[in-house]
Design a protein around this motif. Structure first.
Motif, short mmCIF file in Angstrom:
data_model
loop_
_atom_site.label_atom_id
_atom_site.label_comp_id
_atom_site.label_asym_id
_atom_site.label_seq_id
_atom_site.Cartn_x
_atom_site.Cartn_y
_atom_site.Cartn_z
N LYS A 216 -2.36 4.75 -5.86
CA LYS A 216 -2.66 3.47 -6.49
C LYS A 216 -1.42 2.58 -6.53
O LYS A 216 -1.48 1.37 -6.25
CB LYS A 216 -3.19 3.70 -7.91
CG LYS A 216 -4.58 4.33 -7.97
CD LYS A 216 -5.03 4.47 -9.41
CE LYS A 216 -6.43 5.10 -9.48
NZ LYS A 216 -6.89 5.27 -10.89
N VAL A 217 -0.28 3.18 -6.89
CA VAL A 217 0.97 2.42 -6.93
C VAL A 217 1.33 1.92 -5.54
O VAL A 217 1.72 0.75 -5.35
CB VAL A 217 2.10 3.29 -7.51
CG1 VAL A 217 3.45 2.61 -7.32
CG2 VAL A 217 1.85 3.57 -8.98
N LEU A 218 1.20 2.78 -4.53
CA LEU A 218 1.55 2.39 -3.17
C LEU A 218 0.63 1.28 -2.66
O LEU A 218 1.09 0.32 -2.02
CB LEU A 218 1.49 3.60 -2.25
CG LEU A 218 2.51 4.71 -2.53
CD1 LEU A 218 2.27 5.91 -1.61
CD2 LEU A 218 3.93 4.18 -2.37
N ALA A 219 -0.67 1.40 -2.93
CA ALA A 219 -1.61 0.37 -2.48
C ALA A 219 -1.34 -0.96 -3.18
O ALA A 219 -1.35 -2.03 -2.55
CB ALA A 219 -3.04 0.82 -2.75
N ALA A 220 -1.09 -0.90 -4.49
CA ALA A 220 -0.78 -2.13 -5.24
C ALA A 220 0.51 -2.76 -4.73
O ALA A 220 0.64 -3.99 -4.67
CB ALA A 220 -0.67 -1.81 -6.72
N SER A 221 1.47 -1.95 -4.33
CA SER A 221 2.75 -2.46 -3.83
C SER A 221 2.59 -3.16 -2.49
O SER A 221 3.17 -4.23 -2.25
CB SER A 221 3.77 -1.33 -3.71
OG SER A 221 3.99 -0.73 -4.98
N VAL A 222 1.77 -2.57 -1.61
CA VAL A 222 1.50 -3.22 -0.32
C VAL A 222 0.82 -4.57 -0.55
O VAL A 222 1.18 -5.58 0.07
CB VAL A 222 0.63 -2.31 0.57
CG1 VAL A 222 0.16 -3.07 1.81
CG2 VAL A 222 1.39 -1.06 0.97
N ALA A 223 -0.14 -4.60 -1.47
CA ALA A 223 -0.84 -5.85 -1.77
C ALA A 223 0.11 -6.88 -2.36
O ALA A 223 0.07 -8.07 -2.00
CB ALA A 223 -1.99 -5.58 -2.73
N ALA A 224 1.00 -6.43 -3.25
CA ALA A 224 1.96 -7.36 -3.87
C ALA A 224 2.93 -7.93 -2.84
O ALA A 224 3.30 -9.10 -2.91
CB ALA A 224 2.73 -6.64 -4.98
#
Length: 512
Positions: A216-224
């Motif tokens: 979840k953190v990695l996906a949110a970071s890519v989106a950010a």
């Protein structure tokens, strides 16, 4: 406030005073290096003039999204929008002058230094933070094509260091990885594909500390990270379709990484940056860092380093080496490409000082301990500690001396319009730029920028149109291919049948 063992030579009652005094001196040096003479330094006819022209036209043309040159979309300087906004904001705040043009670039250095000082102080103590601040204050990126010029590099390095500290803070608070990624996306909006450097650092960091981050953190970071890029891309696409993006890929990516024929500079050997660092003496702080890290790795156990300092040391090494590695691969090499490396290097220098000051004889590798039979391991450790602190101090003091000399001797702007006694005295004038033959000639981006800053309107047509112009507010600027002398200016005026008003730099101003 905690000081490690070597600094115990300073009596305890004086340590706090000494720390604050050192901070005050370094802060004063930082502000001097950033702002002294900022509004008097000569305009650089490289990216600075081109960026400032686009910033001026953004404000005066009403389009804050598309960078232009002479109010036409600029497909030569294909940088995203954050390359131009700092100068536009400076113009808006301070007016159309050289100080406003460069203010936010200089402020970026102060913000980087302040954030880094406090982050290192919290992680590694006052001694480390003061060393970091000192290395940032005198780092090679201060003067050329960066914090004292209206280029894109200063904004890029600010977001680069926000990305750097976001990674560090995410070690304890994983969700801050998204904040780091967002800063990386903003770095793209400053210098486009230079974002490869923070991208490489993030990749290695996540691989090393993968267990700290969930999907979840990695996906949110890519989106950010993609959010600011996609938002700008959509807006820019609405302005001129795919043309800007195609040109940006051709020039800024393919033209610099692989095909030097598409860029303005030829290929250089892979060791270009090592040679350049040695020539400019920027190799000195790098050698201090490399020797400090190398000798420690040779003599001491890694586990002797406090656990919370290990990831910061690793991140410092990544931030220092990644720009050198990435830009050494690219065929086009320019000195300022690796300036971002000097910022994590300053952090690394501070952390290494702290690690060394905490080193103890008990931490010496067992296989080496036996070599200190005649000389105690404690004496060797103390000598190495003192050598590192002395080397860092000497470099900071010498570097500031060099900075002061550069500011005192800086090349000052001597344009025929901007050198007027009364700022704004040529505002609203109709100005015809010509060469010595009287034909229209707009020499370069620097001259166009000086017209903009002086508030004068440059007009085509040359001497003939100038004579036909009935306006009483008209002037003519004659550009010389070298430094203008009074004899040259007077002779040119007689030949053109004009009255000499003033001369400065490489041009002379005339009226009827």
């Amino acid at each position: 406030m905690h000081f490690p063992n070597l600094l115990h030579v300073i009596p305890e009652k004086w340590r706090k005073t000494a720390a604050w005094a050192a901070l005050a001196l370094l802060a004063a040096a930082l502000l001097f290096n950033a702002f002294a003479g900022l509004g008097a330094a000569e305009i650089r006819n490289w990216d600075e003039a081109r960026h400032a022209i686009s910033a001026w036209e953004m404000l005066n043309g009403g389009n804050l999204l598309v960078n232009t040159f002479r109010f036409e979309p600029d497909y030569w300087n294909v940088k995203p929008v954050l390359a131009f906004w700092p100068s536009a904001a400076g113009f808006k705040l301070f007016g159309f002058n050289l100080f406003g043009m460069r203010f936010f670039q200089a402020l970026a250095l102060v913000l980087i230094a302040g954030i880094s000082f406090e982050a290192v102080r919290r992680a590694a103590g006052w001694a480390a933070a003061l060393v970091t601040l000192g290395f940032l204050t005198v780092n090679p990126a201060v003067f050329s094509h960066s914090f004292r010029n209206a280029d894109a590099d200063a904004a890029y390095m600010l977001f680069f260091m926000l990305f750097f500290w976001g990674l560090w803070w995410s070690w304890k608070r994983p969700w801050l990885l998204a904040a780091a990624a967002f800063a990386g996306g903003c770095a793209f909006l400053c210098k486009s594909f230079h974002v490869a450097v923070p991208g490489l650092i993030a990749l290695v960091w996540v691989i090393v500390w993968f267990k700290r981050y969930n999907w979840k953190v990695l996906a949110a970071s890519v989106a950010a990270g993609l959010l600011p890029i996609l938002a700008w891309g959509a807006a820019r696409y609405g302005a001129d379709g795919t043309k800007f993006f195609e040109t940006m890929v051709q020039l800024d990516l393919l033209g610099r990484v692989a095909d030097t024929s598409a860029a303005e500079h030829g290929a250089s050997p892979w060791y270009y940056y090592l040679r350049r660092m040695g020539r400019d003496l920027t190799l000195v702080p790098a050698v201090i860092v490399l020797l400090a890290g190398g000798v420690y790795a040779l003599f001491f156990r890694w586990k002797a380093i406090r656990e919370e300092l290990r990831p910061l040391a690793l991140l410092g090494w990544l931030g220092f080496l990644a720009p050198i590695a990435v830009y050494s691969i690219a065929r086009v090499k320019l000195p300022w490409y690796i300036y971002p490396a000097f910022l994590p290097m300053a952090v690394l220098a501070g952390v290494l000082v702290r690690i060394w000051l905490e080193a103890s004889p008990e931490a010496v590798r067992p296989q080496l301990a036996g070599r200190f039979r005649r000389v105690s391991a404690g004496a060797v450790v103390a000598a190495l500690q003192a050598a590192l602190v002395l080397a860092a101090t000497v470099w900071i003091v010498a570097g500031e001396g060099k900075s002061i000399r550069r500011i005192v001797k800086l090349d000052r702007q001597r344009d025929v319009l901007l050198s007027a006694e009364q700022p704004g005295s040529f505002r609203g004038k109709r100005v015809y730029p010509v060469g010595p033959d009287g034909a229209f000639r707009l020499a370069d981006a620097t001259q166009l920028l000086t017209f903009y800053l002086a508030g004068a309107e440059p007009l085509a047509g040359g001497l003939e149109k100038f004579r036909q112009d009935a306006s009483p507010e008209k002037l003519l600027v004659c550009v010389c291919p070298g430094e203008v002398s009074r004899d040259w200016a007077e002779e040119t005026g007689r030949r053109l049948g004009l009255r000499l008003i003033r001369f400065a730099g490489e041009s002379a101003l005339y009226g009827l």
